[in-house]
Design a protein around this motif. Sequence first.
Motif, PDB file in Angstrom:
ATOM      1  N   TRP A   1       0.849  -1.182   0.000  1.00  0.00           N
ATOM      2  CA  TRP A   1       0.000   0.000   0.000  1.00  0.00           C
ATOM      3  C   TRP A   1       0.889   1.237   0.000  1.00  0.00           C
ATOM      4  O   TRP A   1       1.940   1.249   0.645  1.00  0.00           O
ATOM      5  CB  TRP A   1      -0.855  -0.071   1.261  1.00  0.00           C
ATOM      6  N   ILE A   2       0.504   2.264  -0.734  1.00  0.00           N
ATOM      7  CA  ILE A   2       1.259   3.510  -0.815  1.00  0.00           C
ATOM      8  C   ILE A   2       0.309   4.675  -0.543  1.00  0.00           C
ATOM      9  O   ILE A   2      -0.795   4.728  -1.092  1.00  0.00           O
ATOM     10  CB  ILE A   2       1.881   3.709  -2.217  1.00  0.00           C
ATOM     11  N   LEU A   3       0.737   5.601   0.288  1.00  0.00           N
ATOM     12  CA  LEU A   3      -0.037   6.806   0.559  1.00  0.00           C
ATOM     13  C   LEU A   3       0.864   8.002   0.285  1.00  0.00           C
ATOM     14  O   LEU A   3       1.920   8.151   0.901  1.00  0.00           O
ATOM     15  CB  LEU A   3      -0.517   6.818   2.013  1.00  0.00           C
ATOM     16  N   ASP A   4       0.456   8.834  -0.677  1.00  0.00           N
ATOM     17  CA  ASP A   4       1.190  10.067  -0.970  1.00  0.00           C
ATOM     18  C   ASP A   4       0.623  11.179  -0.111  1.00  0.00           C
ATOM     19  O   ASP A   4      -0.596  11.394  -0.072  1.00  0.00           O
ATOM     20  CB  ASP A   4       1.078  10.410  -2.457  1.00  0.00           C
TER      21      ASP A   4
ATOM     22  N   LEU B   1       4.364   7.386   2.009  1.00  0.00           N
ATOM     23  CA  LEU B   1       4.314   6.401   3.086  1.00  0.00           C
ATOM     24  C   LEU B   1       4.033   5.036   2.477  1.00  0.00           C
ATOM     25  O   LEU B   1       3.085   4.880   1.711  1.00  0.00           O
ATOM     26  CB  LEU B   1       3.206   6.767   4.088  1.00  0.00           C
ATOM     27  N   PHE B   2       4.878   4.067   2.794  1.00  0.00           N
ATOM     28  CA  PHE B   2       4.710   2.701   2.289  1.00  0.00           C
ATOM     29  C   PHE B   2       4.282   1.783   3.417  1.00  0.00           C
ATOM     30  O   PHE B   2       4.773   1.890   4.533  1.00  0.00           O
ATOM     31  CB  PHE B   2       6.032   2.141   1.735  1.00  0.00           C
TER      32      PHE B   2
ATOM     33  N   ASP C   1      12.121  -1.123  10.963  1.00  0.00           N
ATOM     34  CA  ASP C   1      11.092  -0.198  11.432  1.00  0.00           C
ATOM     35  C   ASP C   1      10.847   0.864  10.359  1.00  0.00           C
ATOM     36  O   ASP C   1      11.420   0.806   9.264  1.00  0.00           O
ATOM     37  CB  ASP C   1      11.468   0.404  12.789  1.00  0.00           C
ATOM     38  N   ALA C   2      10.013   1.845  10.663  1.00  0.00           N
ATOM     39  CA  ALA C   2       9.639   2.860   9.680  1.00  0.00           C
ATOM     40  C   ALA C   2      10.837   3.676   9.194  1.00  0.00           C
ATOM     41  O   ALA C   2      10.810   4.235   8.097  1.00  0.00           O
ATOM     42  CB  ALA C   2       8.577   3.787  10.260  1.00  0.00           C
ATOM     43  N   ASP C   3      11.891   3.748   9.985  1.00  0.00           N
ATOM     44  CA  ASP C   3      13.093   4.478   9.575  1.00  0.00           C
ATOM     45  C   ASP C   3      14.129   3.580   8.908  1.00  0.00           C
ATOM     46  O   ASP C   3      15.238   4.023   8.611  1.00  0.00           O
ATOM     47  CB  ASP C   3      13.724   5.166  10.792  1.00  0.00           C
ATOM     48  N   GLY C   4      13.791   2.306   8.704  1.00  0.00           N
ATOM     49  CA  GLY C   4      14.714   1.379   8.060  1.00  0.00           C
ATOM     50  C   GLY C   4      15.691   0.707   9.000  1.00  0.00           C
ATOM     51  O   GLY C   4      16.588  -0.009   8.564  1.00  0.00           O
TER      52      GLY C   4
END
Length: 192
Positions: free
Chosen positions: A13-16, A27-28, A145-148
């Motif tokens: 899912w992708i949110l621009d 956001l992936f 995590d969200a920051d890789g």
Amino acid sequence: RPAGSAPGAHTRWILDLRAPDGAERRLFFDDTRAFGTVLAATPALLDRWRFWRELGPEPLELDAAGFDRRLRGRRAIKAALLDQRVVAGIGNIYADEALHRAGIDPRRPVADLGPAERRALLAALRAVLLLSIAQCGSSIRDYRDADGNAGAFQNSFAVYGRGGQPCAGCGRPLARCRVAGRATVFCPACQR
């Protein structure tokens, strides 16, 4: 991620997004094992969604009396912990680690646990979850995590994935079995 970033192999899912200052970001939702769900819902829709209505409380928000009320029946304690209707957010890793900390055999029937054991288990669940949060989760394969950032909780495992290795508590070999269809590792000497 920056606007226009390419999705990864497991992006579901992708949110621009556009910030009030006009900055654009992407956001992936990456889900390697395809266990996750993305749902945009109103409170009314959530109230009608059976999964959401039946979802149990999280252990960090549950008191001892509430935990005691949620544990019922003759099934194995690990099976009860994995049931998201009983307590939300406990997966295989957290169940094995908390049961070891509490000294409880994962195969024991819930009905056989005394009040002190239930309190010890709730305390162990909380401790394991807080430690995992502090260490950014577990990166057994490819979790980030969200920051890789990779997690480090796997470096603290007492039992999970360590079947046949010595128990950190007593030195005896850790046993393996299946509970609720899940691989389970425990110490036959330390966990009763």
